[in-house]
Design a protein around this motif. Structure first.
Motif, PDB file in Angstrom:
ATOM      1  N   ASP A 176      23.268  30.332  11.575  1.00 52.74           N
ATOM      2  CA  ASP A 176      22.607  30.076  12.856  1.00 52.74           C
ATOM      3  C   ASP A 176      22.039  31.354  13.458  1.00 52.74           C
ATOM      4  O   ASP A 176      20.926  31.363  13.994  1.00 52.74           O
ATOM      5  CB  ASP A 176      23.582  29.417  13.835  1.00 52.74           C
ATOM      6  N   ALA A 177      22.784  32.456  13.354  1.00 52.64           N
ATOM      7  CA  ALA A 177      22.300  33.735  13.894  1.00 52.64           C
ATOM      8  C   ALA A 177      21.093  34.251  13.119  1.00 52.64           C
ATOM      9  O   ALA A 177      20.127  34.747  13.710  1.00 52.64           O
ATOM     10  CB  ALA A 177      23.422  34.770  13.872  1.00 52.64           C
ATOM     11  N   VAL A 178      21.121  34.127  11.798  1.00 52.33           N
ATOM     12  CA  VAL A 178      19.969  34.563  10.986  1.00 52.33           C
ATOM     13  C   VAL A 178      18.762  33.680  11.285  1.00 52.33           C
ATOM     14  O   VAL A 178      17.629  34.178  11.358  1.00 52.33           O
ATOM     15  CB  VAL A 178      20.331  34.549   9.487  1.00 52.33           C
ATOM     16  N   LEU A 179      18.973  32.384  11.467  1.00 54.95           N
ATOM     17  CA  LEU A 179      17.865  31.481  11.814  1.00 54.95           C
ATOM     18  C   LEU A 179      17.237  31.880  13.137  1.00 54.95           C
ATOM     19  O   LEU A 179      16.010  31.960  13.249  1.00 54.95           O
ATOM     20  CB  LEU A 179      18.340  30.029  11.864  1.00 54.95           C
ATOM     21  N   GLU A 180      18.050  32.145  14.151  1.00 49.32           N
ATOM     22  CA  GLU A 180      17.509  32.553  15.451  1.00 49.32           C
ATOM     23  C   GLU A 180      16.734  33.859  15.342  1.00 49.32           C
ATOM     24  O   GLU A 180      15.669  34.008  15.938  1.00 49.32           O
ATOM     25  CB  GLU A 180      18.639  32.700  16.462  1.00 49.32           C
ATOM     26  N   THR A 181      17.239  34.797  14.563  1.00 47.56           N
ATOM     27  CA  THR A 181      16.548  36.072  14.385  1.00 47.56           C
ATOM     28  C   THR A 181      15.237  35.878  13.624  1.00 47.56           C
ATOM     29  O   THR A 181      14.222  36.472  13.971  1.00 47.56           O
ATOM     30  CB  THR A 181      17.454  37.066  13.633  1.00 47.56           C
TER      31      THR A 181
END
Length: 117
Positions: free
Chosen positions: A37-42
């Motif tokens: 989820d964090a990589v997707l947001e970034t």
């Protein structure tokens, strides 16, 4: 009495080790989900700039002893981003699963100037 204790002790030990093993796998699955989820947001907000997806994932996951061999794949398509993060949990009981993976998908964010809307 001693025979019953030995048989019961072995079964209880196997049960306890299995519970610990599945707890570690569940912890790794939660960490991989948060990392994806964090990589997707970034990636959604990157706006064609370079960012290190493995570094973002490792920063979210934290301790390397609980989640090992982290692999991150970012695929940017026509208007969307697909992130796949996979890893392994520590092996406590041989033969039980240790690999975890999560895929996150979302739209690519982009800025459209007022005159082009």
């Amino acid at each position: 009495m001693t025979t019953e204790f030995v048989l019961l002790y072995g079964a209880l030990l196997a049960l306890a080790m299995s519970v610990i093993h599945f707890g570690l796998v569940f912890n790794a699955a939660l960490a991989v989900t948060d990392a994806a989820d964090a990589v997707l947001e970034t990636a959604q907000l990157a706006d064609d700039s370079e960012f290190s997806a493995p570094d973002v994932a490792r920063a979210v996951i934290g301790d390397e002893r609980l989640v090992r061999d982290v692999l991150v794949d970012v695929a940017v398509g026509a208007g969307d981003v697909v992130v796949t993060v996979s890893a392994t949990a520590p092996r406590i009981v041989p033969g039980l699963p240790v690999s975890v993976s999560h895929r996150a998908r979302g739209p690519m964010e982009r800025f459209i100037p007022e005159g082009r809307r």
